[in-house]
Design an enzyme around this catalytic site. Structure first.
Site, mmCIF file in Angstrom:
data_model
loop_
_atom_site.group_PDB
_atom_site.id
_atom_site.type_symbol
_atom_site.label_atom_id
_atom_site.label_comp_id
_atom_site.label_asym_id
_atom_site.label_seq_id
_atom_site.Cartn_x
_atom_site.Cartn_y
_atom_site.Cartn_z
ATOM 1 N N GLU A 88 -48.059 10.820 14.611
ATOM 2 C CA GLU A 88 -48.467 9.284 14.729
ATOM 3 C C GLU A 88 -48.118 8.359 13.815
ATOM 4 O O GLU A 88 -47.749 8.969 12.396
ATOM 5 C CB GLU A 88 -50.141 9.600 14.704
ATOM 6 C CG GLU A 88 -50.794 10.287 15.789
ATOM 7 C CD GLU A 88 -52.233 10.642 15.473
ATOM 8 O OE1 GLU A 88 -52.825 9.698 14.980
ATOM 9 O OE2 GLU A 88 -52.659 11.491 15.999
ATOM 10 N N CYS A 108 -50.977 19.772 9.032
ATOM 11 C CA CYS A 108 -51.319 19.995 7.634
ATOM 12 C C CYS A 108 -52.079 21.008 7.077
ATOM 13 O O CYS A 108 -53.015 21.488 7.844
ATOM 14 C CB CYS A 108 -52.154 18.471 7.371
ATOM 15 S SG CYS A 108 -52.687 18.201 5.556
ATOM 16 N N HIS A 212 -62.153 11.223 -3.364
ATOM 17 C CA HIS A 212 -63.330 11.607 -2.437
ATOM 18 C C HIS A 212 -64.398 12.314 -3.319
ATOM 19 O O HIS A 212 -65.434 12.246 -2.519
ATOM 20 C CB HIS A 212 -62.769 12.232 -1.324
ATOM 21 C CG HIS A 212 -61.748 11.437 -0.694
ATOM 22 N ND1 HIS A 212 -61.289 10.257 -0.340
ATOM 23 C CD2 HIS A 212 -60.659 12.154 0.097
ATOM 24 C CE1 HIS A 212 -60.332 10.036 -0.083
ATOM 25 N NE2 HIS A 212 -59.834 11.234 0.388
ATOM 26 N N CYS A 329 -56.612 9.153 10.733
ATOM 27 C CA CYS A 329 -55.587 10.277 10.678
ATOM 28 C C CYS A 329 -55.845 11.404 11.808
ATOM 29 O O CYS A 329 -56.925 11.957 11.803
ATOM 30 C CB CYS A 329 -55.843 11.092 9.444
ATOM 31 S SG CYS A 329 -55.192 10.091 8.031
HETATM 32 N N1 SAH Z 1 -52.426 14.085 2.391
HETATM 33 C C1 SAH Z 1 -52.410 12.776 1.884
HETATM 34 C C2 SAH Z 1 -52.093 11.723 2.790
HETATM 35 C C3 SAH Z 1 -52.670 11.684 4.180
HETATM 36 S S1 SAH Z 1 -54.393 11.366 4.311
HETATM 37 C C4 SAH Z 1 -53.744 12.507 1.226
HETATM 38 O O1 SAH Z 1 -54.494 13.400 0.924
HETATM 39 O O2 SAH Z 1 -53.592 11.653 0.453
HETATM 40 C C5 SAH Z 1 -54.353 9.607 3.937
HETATM 41 C C6 SAH Z 1 -55.829 9.212 3.440
HETATM 42 O O3 SAH Z 1 -56.714 9.052 4.689
HETATM 43 C C7 SAH Z 1 -56.522 10.165 2.401
HETATM 44 O O4 SAH Z 1 -57.118 9.459 1.510
HETATM 45 C C8 SAH Z 1 -57.346 10.569 3.519
HETATM 46 O O5 SAH Z 1 -58.417 11.481 2.832
HETATM 47 C C9 SAH Z 1 -57.983 9.590 4.529
HETATM 48 N N2 SAH Z 1 -58.717 10.035 5.390
HETATM 49 C C10 SAH Z 1 -58.659 11.262 6.281
HETATM 50 N N3 SAH Z 1 -59.298 11.147 7.201
HETATM 51 C C11 SAH Z 1 -60.031 10.008 7.107
HETATM 52 C C12 SAH Z 1 -61.148 9.343 8.015
HETATM 53 N N4 SAH Z 1 -61.498 10.016 9.098
HETATM 54 N N5 SAH Z 1 -61.550 8.217 7.556
HETATM 55 C C13 SAH Z 1 -60.869 7.753 6.563
HETATM 56 N N6 SAH Z 1 -60.104 8.061 5.895
HETATM 57 C C14 SAH Z 1 -59.455 9.212 6.082
#
Ligand code: SAH
Length: 339
Positions: A88, A108, A212, A329
């Site tokens: 995506e 992932c 987080h 994501c």
């Molecule tokens: N693996 C990398 C990049 C991909 S995730 C990382 O961890 O940074 C990109 C961002 O989207 C990350 O900060 C992740 O924690 C966040 N993310 C994942 N699922 C989410 C959701 N349901 N709502 C909001 N942010 C989310």
């Protein structure tokens, strides 16, 4: 192999090896990325024999848009790859330009408990050209230029370091897409050895850390990677990164209702980041049907924000895109494939 896999140096080598001039590489880059040819036959200033060589060795587009959802200022694409895997990317229209959130892996392995992408384990890394093509296809479809790229889609970019840095090199080149390094952001869950490597990379791209949680106890529950690379070490390497690159780092912090959004969490976060030249991006959680986490209330988000502000931490609340079109994501793919 896809022609979009090649850096300018590799293309120069190709032409030199075939007995042509080095500067053909620049000419070809212009055809590929500025005139955006879809067939080598469109090329006017390169000899027929050389075009035949190119056709023999390289393909142009290898990925396809198979689904698209649109919302206000947001477009989400589902692409299929040559091996039929799906990834995506999300377009976000800002007042300062158009940004694309690209995926870096199929699946992932980081297993963050709140993240939809991690429900499917890594199948493989994306190659640089598959990331480049996400931009090209989105630009074709939108008929607009993408000015900013964030590597925040499916996958952990620092678990695919070689291809992601190659991708950056390709799109950053002035004769290709010319996306300025300050317009490129890589987001990582905190793979320390790669952050170290990245600080010597020499590109002025932005680094974002998915934080987080302000304590190891909580962070390890949400993000298993924290057991391997705990907070103290992570913060230490980020400070080293800032010192070395002179760049501000972003800390992403998703607000999960009753999990990490309490006042005590905000205070602990302020304490953790005190004196660091970075800023916190508070992210309202995108709820997903498969996971039990809830989004913090607007009041709680504002409270959290205020505490950080009061403690002199730079902080913003992320503007929301795409919640209504499953743009978080991994959500579009999971919905399409009913995983
Ligand atoms: N693996 C990398 C990049 C991909 S995730 C990382 O961890 O940074 C990109 C961002 O989207 C990350 O900060 C992740 O924690 C966040 N993310 C994942 N699922 C989410 C959701 N349901 N709502 C909001 N942010 C989310």
């Amino acid at each position: 192999m896809s022609i979009y896999q090649l850096t300018i140096e590799e293309l120069e080598q190709f032409f030199v090896n075939k007995g042509d001039k080095k500067f053909r590489a620049i000419q070809l880059y212009e055809w590929l990325y500025q005139k955006k040819i879809t067939s080598f036959d469109e090329i006017k200033n390169i000899k027929k024999e050389m075009l035949t060589e190119l056709k023999k060795n390289y393909s142009l587009r290898t990925i396809n848009i198979i689904d698209k959802e649109e919302g206000k200022d947001v477009v989400k694409y589902l692409f299929s790859l040559e091996d039929d895997e799906k990834i995506e990317a999300v377009v976000m229209k800002h007042d300062y330009g158009i940004s694309l959130c690209v995926s870096s892996q199929v699946g992932c392995n980081m297993s963050c408990t709140f993240c939809e992408s991690g429900r499917r384990k890594k199948v493989r890394n994306l190659l640089a050209h598959e990331m480049v093509e996400q931009i090209l296809l989105a630009e074709d479809d939108l008929e607009k230029r993408i000015s900013h790229v964030v590597v925040m889609g499916i996958g952990e970019p620092f678990d695919n370091y070689e291809e992601v840095t190659k991708f950056i090199k390709i799109i950053n080149h002035p004769k290709s897409l010319a996306i300025g390094s300050r317009h490129i952001t890589i987001s990582t869950c905190g793979i320390i050895p790669k952050i170290k490597e990245f600080m010597n990379y020499g590109y002025q791209v932005n680094l974002a850390i998915s934080l987080h949680a302000p304590t190891d106890e909580l962070r390890s529950q949400l993000m298993p990677i924290n057991k391997r690379y705990p907070l103290k070490d992570l913060i230490e390497v980020v400070e080293e990164y800032i010192k070395k690159t002179n760049r501000r780092v972003t800390f992403e912090y998703i607000l999960l209702k009753d999990v990490n959004d309490k006042e005590i969490d905000a205070l602990a976060l302020a304490q953790l980041l005190k004196g660091i030249n970075g800023y916190v991006n508070l992210i309202p959680y995108n709820e997903t049907s498969y996971l039990h986490y809830k989004r913090s209330t607007p009041l709680q988000i504002v409270r959290f924000y205020d505490i950080l502000k009061k403690n002199k931490i730079n902080v913003t609340i992320r503007r929301e895109f795409g919640g209504n079109i499953s743009a978080a994501c991994g959500q579009l793919r999971s919905r399409k494939e009913k995983l």
